[in-house]
Scaffold this motif. Structure first.
Motif, short mmCIF file in Angstrom:
data_model
loop_
_atom_site.label_atom_id
_atom_site.label_comp_id
_atom_site.label_asym_id
_atom_site.label_seq_id
_atom_site.Cartn_x
_atom_site.Cartn_y
_atom_site.Cartn_z
N SER A 194 -6.40 2.94 -3.33
CA SER A 194 -6.34 1.33 -2.97
C SER A 194 -5.34 1.25 -2.02
O SER A 194 -5.30 0.44 -1.03
CB SER A 194 -6.10 0.60 -4.20
N VAL B 235 -7.34 6.13 -8.11
CA VAL B 235 -7.74 5.05 -7.65
C VAL B 235 -6.83 4.22 -7.18
O VAL B 235 -6.75 3.50 -6.13
CB VAL B 235 -8.38 4.22 -8.97
N GLN B 236 -5.46 4.38 -7.66
CA GLN B 236 -4.27 3.47 -7.08
C GLN B 236 -3.92 4.25 -5.71
O GLN B 236 -3.66 3.37 -4.94
CB GLN B 236 -3.06 3.94 -8.07
N GLY C 229 0.82 -1.34 0.08
CA GLY C 229 0.08 0.11 0.09
C GLY C 229 0.82 1.55 -0.06
O GLY C 229 0.66 2.18 -0.64
N PHE D 121 -5.08 -0.69 -11.97
CA PHE D 121 -5.70 0.59 -11.71
C PHE D 121 -6.11 1.59 -12.95
O PHE D 121 -5.07 1.79 -13.89
CB PHE D 121 -5.02 1.23 -10.80
#
Length: 77
Positions: A45, A41-42, A20, A36
């Motif tokens: 996440s 969005v990445q 992460g 992604f």
């Protein structure tokens, strides 16, 4: 054997949190990974993976310390 199992339980969320952090770091260098569709969005996440990984490790340590009576009075049930 119990210590090995406990170590394996902690390694998986640790790797998840590390991945992460990597996903969030790559957004600053504009590196988009394949699953992604967008950088934001990445980042989201990566943030979710980091929070879940660190939260699981913290909960595991708190549970173990409660079981051994090594916590402050405010953390006892």
């Amino acid at each position: 054997m119990q210590r090995f199992i406990a170590l394996m339980i902690l390694v998986i969320p640790g790797v998840m949190a590390g991945y992460g952090i990597k996903l969030m770091r790559d957004i600053f260098f504009k590196i988009l990974h394949s699953p992604f569709p967008a950088l934001w969005v990445q980042f989201i996440s990566g943030l979710i993976l980091l929070i879940l990984g660190v939260g699981f490790i913290a909960g595991f340590v708190l549970h173990r310390d409660r079981k051994n009576n090594k916590v402050a009075p405010r953390f006892k049930k």
